[in-house]
Design an enzyme around this catalytic site. Structure first.
Site, short mmCIF file in Angstrom:
data_model
loop_
_atom_site.label_atom_id
_atom_site.label_comp_id
_atom_site.label_asym_id
_atom_site.label_seq_id
_atom_site.Cartn_x
_atom_site.Cartn_y
_atom_site.Cartn_z
N SER A 42 4.17 -5.06 2.43
CA SER A 42 5.25 -5.18 1.45
C SER A 42 6.05 -3.71 2.22
CB SER A 42 5.61 -4.89 0.07
OG SER A 42 5.81 -4.10 -0.44
N LYS B 142 5.94 1.69 -2.67
CA LYS B 142 7.12 1.89 -2.48
C LYS B 142 7.54 2.99 -1.90
CE LYS B 142 7.38 -3.17 -3.58
NZ LYS B 142 6.59 -3.08 -2.12
#
Length: 186
Positions: free
Chosen positions: A39, A80
């Site tokens: 990701s 993230k």
């Protein structure tokens, strides 16, 4: 016999102090994390091992584009990038990030943009109102996060904005594998 016993006691004290220091540092200051999945490509690779600074956000707020580790709802910790801050409106339209209606460059996506094919998109269009929670602006004490590999990332587009008290810390140093050892910048 007493001298040998005193040596053992001294060694035991030294070992206990060392374990205490390691425990303190790991609980309150720094902690390792292993990147799990694609990701955050191309910035972070699957299985990269990083150090998380757990105290930095005790003395300052997260900044745009910091890479953070946070507790995801009912799941393991996620890693993230901070995109939106409290009080801001976020939208992506035609591959351009807008914060409060103004375009913002995302330099960490340049390699992905160069590599994409004409029919591919890096980030599907969205507005903050379309995300879970339906907010018009990011609430106080929350952030909006996205993975760099937007086509393969579970992030605020699915789980909503992240409360600051769920943020574990800032991840900015890759220490393993040795060929990837670096300080991660935006």
């Amino acid at each position: 016999m007493t001298k040998k016993k005193n040596q053992w006691i001294e060694w035991l004290k030294a070992i206990l102090i060392a374990f205490g220091l390691v425990f303190f540092i790991r609980m309150f200051l720094f902690s390792p994390i292993v990147v799990d999945g694609p990701s955050m490509l191309p910035t972070l690779h699957d299985r990269d091992q990083m150090i998380v600074n757990k105290f930095i956000y005790k003395i300052k707020e997260p900044e745009r584009f910091d890479i953070v580790v946070f507790h995801a709802p009912n799941q393991k910790d996620f890693i993230k990038r901070v995109i939106g801050l409290p009080g801001e409106h976020v939208k992506v339209k035609d591959e351009v990030l807008y914060i409060n209606g103004k375009p913002v460059e995302e330099p960490f996506l340049e390699d992905l943009k160069r590599a994409k094919k004409e029919y591919q998109s890096i980030t599907n269009d969205f507005t903050l109102e379309e995300l879970p929670g339906g907010y018009e602006e990011i609430p106080e004490d929350h952030i909006l996060v996205l993975g760099d590999n937007r086509g393969n990332s579970t992030d605020s587009r699915m789980i909503g904005v992240i409360p600051l008290d769920e943020v574990v810390g800032k991840a900015s140093v890759i220490y393993w594998p040795p060929e990837r050892m670096q300080i991660v910048r935006e």
